[in-house]
Each structure stands twice: as C-alpha cells, then as structure tokens.
Design a protein around this motif. Structure first.
Motif, PDB file in Angstrom:
ATOM      1  N   ARG A  99       0.797  -0.466   0.370  1.00 55.05           N
ATOM      2  CA  ARG A  99       0.002   0.024  -0.304  1.00 55.05           C
ATOM      3  C   ARG A  99       0.950   1.279  -0.156  1.00 55.05           C
ATOM      4  NH1 ARG A  99      -5.301  -1.712  -1.501  1.00 55.05           N
ATOM      5  NH2 ARG A  99      -5.951  -3.261  -0.438  1.00 55.05           N
ATOM      6  N   ASP A 106     -10.530  -1.138   2.951  1.00 55.67           N
ATOM      7  CA  ASP A 106     -10.826  -0.865   1.707  1.00 55.67           C
ATOM      8  C   ASP A 106     -12.123  -1.572   1.394  1.00 55.67           C
ATOM      9  OD1 ASP A 106      -9.277   0.889   0.472  1.00 55.67           O
ATOM     10  OD2 ASP A 106      -7.990  -1.160  -0.456  1.00 55.67           O
ATOM     11  N   THR A 107     -12.371  -3.030   1.318  1.00 54.59           N
ATOM     12  CA  THR A 107     -13.442  -3.813   1.489  1.00 54.59           C
ATOM     13  C   THR A 107     -15.200  -3.690   1.562  1.00 54.59           C
ATOM     14  OG1 THR A 107     -11.814  -5.866   1.320  1.00 54.59           O
ATOM     15  CG2 THR A 107     -14.271  -6.503   2.158  1.00 54.59           C
ATOM     16  N   GLY A 121     -15.668  -0.039   2.116  1.00 49.48           N
ATOM     17  CA  GLY A 121     -15.453   0.839   0.512  1.00 49.48           C
ATOM     18  C   GLY A 121     -14.988   2.416   2.273  1.00 49.48           C
ATOM     19  N   ARG A 140      -8.332   7.814   3.014  1.00 54.19           N
ATOM     20  CA  ARG A 140      -8.565   7.368   1.084  1.00 54.19           C
ATOM     21  C   ARG A 140      -8.535   8.794   0.323  1.00 54.19           C
ATOM     22  NH1 ARG A 140     -13.596   6.444  -2.100  1.00 54.19           N
ATOM     23  NH2 ARG A 140     -14.099   5.734  -0.341  1.00 54.19           N
ATOM     24  N   GLY A 162     -11.582  10.918  -4.677  1.00 57.11           N
ATOM     25  CA  GLY A 162     -11.333  10.234  -6.312  1.00 57.11           C
ATOM     26  C   GLY A 162      -9.975   8.546  -6.058  1.00 57.11           C
ATOM     27  N   ALA A 163      -9.438   8.381  -5.410  1.00 55.90           N
ATOM     28  CA  ALA A 163      -8.673   7.144  -5.490  1.00 55.90           C
ATOM     29  C   ALA A 163      -9.462   6.072  -5.169  1.00 55.90           C
ATOM     30  CB  ALA A 163      -7.430   7.152  -4.055  1.00 55.90           C
ATOM     31  N   SER A 164      -8.618   4.751  -5.768  1.00 57.09           N
ATOM     32  CA  SER A 164      -9.401   3.838  -5.314  1.00 57.09           C
ATOM     33  C   SER A 164      -9.077   2.779  -3.938  1.00 57.09           C
ATOM     34  CB  SER A 164      -8.717   2.833  -6.888  1.00 57.09           C
ATOM     35  OG  SER A 164      -7.337   2.563  -6.527  1.00 57.09           O
ATOM     36  N   GLY A 165      -8.348   3.683  -3.532  1.00 57.97           N
ATOM     37  CA  GLY A 165      -8.007   2.012  -2.049  1.00 57.97           C
ATOM     38  C   GLY A 165      -7.730   3.428  -1.232  1.00 57.97           C
TER      39      GLY A 165
END
Length: 414
Positions: A6, A100-101, A103, A384, A387-390
């Motif tokens: 990460r 991440d899982t 959200g 997070r 706009g970031a995905s993770g």
C-alpha cells in the motif's frame, strides 16, 4: 514508497514548538500549535465532509515520536463510523484491506487479540479479539476473562468488558458490555458463560455461532481465569444445536464453519458435565445479549480496549515507564467529535509513548475521554484521498509491513 503493498504518506515536515501543557504532562505536541493554543483547532487535510487528517510530532520521555490524527465530526450527516472486521470474529486482515473492502474513507486498527499460542503446543491462535464487539448494531462476541487477556496490564478497576462505541444517537462514549444469557434444557437452565470467545471461563458453557468463523474451538478450553498460559483442560464436551434441538455431540471442541441457524455449545469442567446430560433430539434454547453499563441508546458499533482518560482525568494506575507505538481513540464535545490517533513505527520516530503519555496527549488534543487500542506492529492508520481507488497507509507499521488484525474503527462518508 510502499508498505505492505500500500502507499504511505511522504514529504513530511517537522516543527519544534512545545505547548505549555505538554511540558507539564511529559508528552508535548510539536509542529502542532504555538504555546497555549489548542492543537486540535489547527486545520488538517480534508479527507471527506466532516473528516480531517493531520500529522505532528510529540516530544515524550523516550524522545520524539510522530503521530497521525483523524478528527471525525459525528454530527455531520454525511459521516458515519463502524466496526471494520473480515466477516468473522476468528479471522484477520490488514487495515487497508478491511477499509477498502468496506468502502471506508479512513480507519485505524482495533482491539488486542489472540495472536500467539506458544504456551499451548498444537493449539493454533484464533486471531479473535479480547473484548466485546458490535457491528452494524449486531452483537459479534463477548469478552474473555481478565486473566486470559493479551496486551498490557489493565489499570486497577477496569476489565476486559470495556468498550468505546458510537450509539444510534451518533455519540461516542466509553462503556462496559457484559454478557447475559442462558441455556435451557429438559433438565433445567444454566447461565451462558461465553459468546464467540477464544477463552471461556472455567466451569462454563460458551456459545459459538456462524459469526465465529472456521477457526478451531479448542483454544476456548485452554488456560484459566487467572492464567492464560495454563494447560488446556481435557474435561470438555461439545453439542451442536440446530432448529432448537441437539443435532450432535463430541467429546472435544471441533473446528470449521458453523452454518447459519446452528449454535455450537462448548463446555469445560462443570459446563462439560451439564452438556453430557443432553441427548440427540433434546430441546435446547440458547439466549445471549450484551448489556451496557451506562448507555441507553443501542450501539451502532463497539470495540474493546482499555480506558485511559475519563471526564478529562487520566485513569489511575496508568503505566508511565514502557514506551511503545500505540493507537488510541477518544472523543470531545459530549461525544460528538471522535479523535483517532496512531503513532508512527518508522525507525527514526518509533520511540513511542507510555500509556500515561498517551492519555496526556489525548487530553491535550481536547479529548474528555480516551481509549487505548492495540499497538506495536498492529498500530496503523489509513485514509483514502478524494477520487482514489484505495486507501493510503499514513503511518509506517513498526514491523515493516501491515499486520493482519481482527478489527478496527472505520470512518465512512456519503
């Protein structure tokens, strides 16, 4: 740079201004505010509506350590908090994966947990937490006996039932959640001693549900109420209850996933003798609840740990000698603002804080109440970016990579 796969924050700057309170308390915030000012009021980076992040240095007895702080406005209708966990009590995942899982826009690690069973050859650590846990208003587990706890010694007057939670009223508070429950059989009723716990009280019966996971239940009968390292008892019995009736039995605790609608009862000593009296087909009713000592509103989530600050005063008996990387949670404004703090584990800033210094730091940040969570290699904070995905790992885990943990506190937006 990357840690555990990460991204981690970089480009930090350090100032060296001491606040007056910090000098007196033995833990001073630096790079946070001029003397006499409230460090909490300095703006941080906006992560989401009602959620900010910033970092600063603390000068403590063992030296300088870097801290990472999330401030969460629980009064903001776009913000909510919840328990991060991998879907089962006896399971672990990294904080970044949990966030991440789920959200989440931010999160920190949570409660102390059963991380090793070196004292019990052949017994695997379950990864389950010490204290109670509530997720999305649902009870996941109850607390293990005090003598079975992993982590630093508890301050006098505290127990493994301590929690920090956020209620349905959107206010954070410290509380105690105690298990109350019973097992009713054709031969009478007896109290339930545990719920999805890695350790059961001596002479008790504990219930395991589908929320436990697939881990072996053998650890539940190891140790005693006062000695985690004591041998596992062989005086055990296990009964499976399905549809309100005994569906099977075994002399030793088993493993594997428990189907929804099935409850596995594990007994040790006197509890085992109670279960041996049952026969396949007998009617059995199992009830269990967690009862709050003070809260009136139900908890949306609750997590175990150790109180270090109550009503603006440090809890008596806090350790003031051992410095370590730590994670803490606290609140101010009557529970309307949540503070999540994680220390950095990088080589140049991993001197850490004592528990007493942790309490002083949270108080200086404006918290009226604060709670010590798992530390060392477990300490972690993620956020997070818009706009970031993770998520990004904000601190450096002291083990060099993220440690899988059983739960944490998640911050959500939207």
């Amino acid at each position: 740079m990357t840690r555990g796969g990460r991204r981690t924050a970089a480009g930090r700057s350090v100032l060296t201004v001491l606040t007056a309170f910090g000098v007196l308390a033995g833990a001073a915030l630096t790079g946070a505010a001029p003397a006499g000012a409230a460090p909490l009021e300095r703006p941080g980076k906006r992560i989401a509506p009602g959620v900010t992040y910033r970092e600063f240095d603390i000068t403590a007895a063992a030296g300088r350590t870097r801290a990472h702080l999330l401030t969460v406005d629980l009064g903001d209708p776009h913000v909510r908090t919840g328990l991060l966990y991998p879907g089962a009590v006896a399971a672990r995942a990294t904080v970044s994966r949990l966030a991440d899982t789920a959200g989440a826009v931010a999160g920190v690690n949570g409660d102390f947990f059963d991380i090793t069973e070196a004292q019990h050859p052949g017994v695997e650590a379950t990864g389950a937490t010490v204290g109670p846990a509530v997720a999305d208003g649902r009870v996941l587990k109850a607390a293990v006996p005090v003598g079975q706890r992993f982590g630093p010694a508890l301050p006098p007057g505290t127990t493994t039932r301590e929690v920090l939670g956020v209620g349905a009223d959107r206010r954070a508070r410290l509380d105690r959640l105690s298990l109350t429950g019973s097992v009713t059989t054709p031969r009478g009723r007896f109290p339930l001693g545990g719920l999805n716990q890695y350790a059961l009280p001596q002479n008790s019966v504990g219930a395991f549900t589908s929320r436990w996971g697939a881990a072996s239940r053998v650890r539940a009968v190891c140790g005693t109420d006062t000695d985690r390292a004591a041998a596992c008892t062989t005086d055990t019995y296990e009964v499976k209850v399905r549809g309100g009736r005994v569906a099977g039995a075994a002399a030793t605790p088993g493993s594997g996933s428990i189907p929804a609608g099935t409850t596995v009862l594990v007994g040790r000593e006197q509890g085992a003798r109670e279960l041996r009296a049952l026969a396949v087909g007998d009617a059995v009713t199992v009830t269990h609840h967690l009862v709050a000592a003070t809260a009136k509103a139900p908890y949306a989530f609750a997590i175990g740990g150790c109180p270090v600050l109550r009503d603006g005063r440090p809890v008596s008996g806090l350790d003031d000698t051992v410095s370590a990387v730590r994670t803490a949670a606290g609140f101010k404004n009557g529970g309307r603002r949540l503070l999540l703090l994680a220390l950095d584990g990088a080589d140049d800033s991993r001197t850490g804080l004592t528990v007493a210094e942790e309490a002083a730091t949270m108080r200086e940040l404006g918290a009226s109440d604060a709670f010590n969570l798992d530390g060392g290699g477990s300490s972690e904070m993620v956020t997070r970016d818009v706009g970031a995905s993770g998520v990004t790992v904000r601190n450096h885990p002291s083990g060099g990579a993220e440690r899988p943990v059983p739960n944490g506190i998640g911050v959500f937006s939207g």
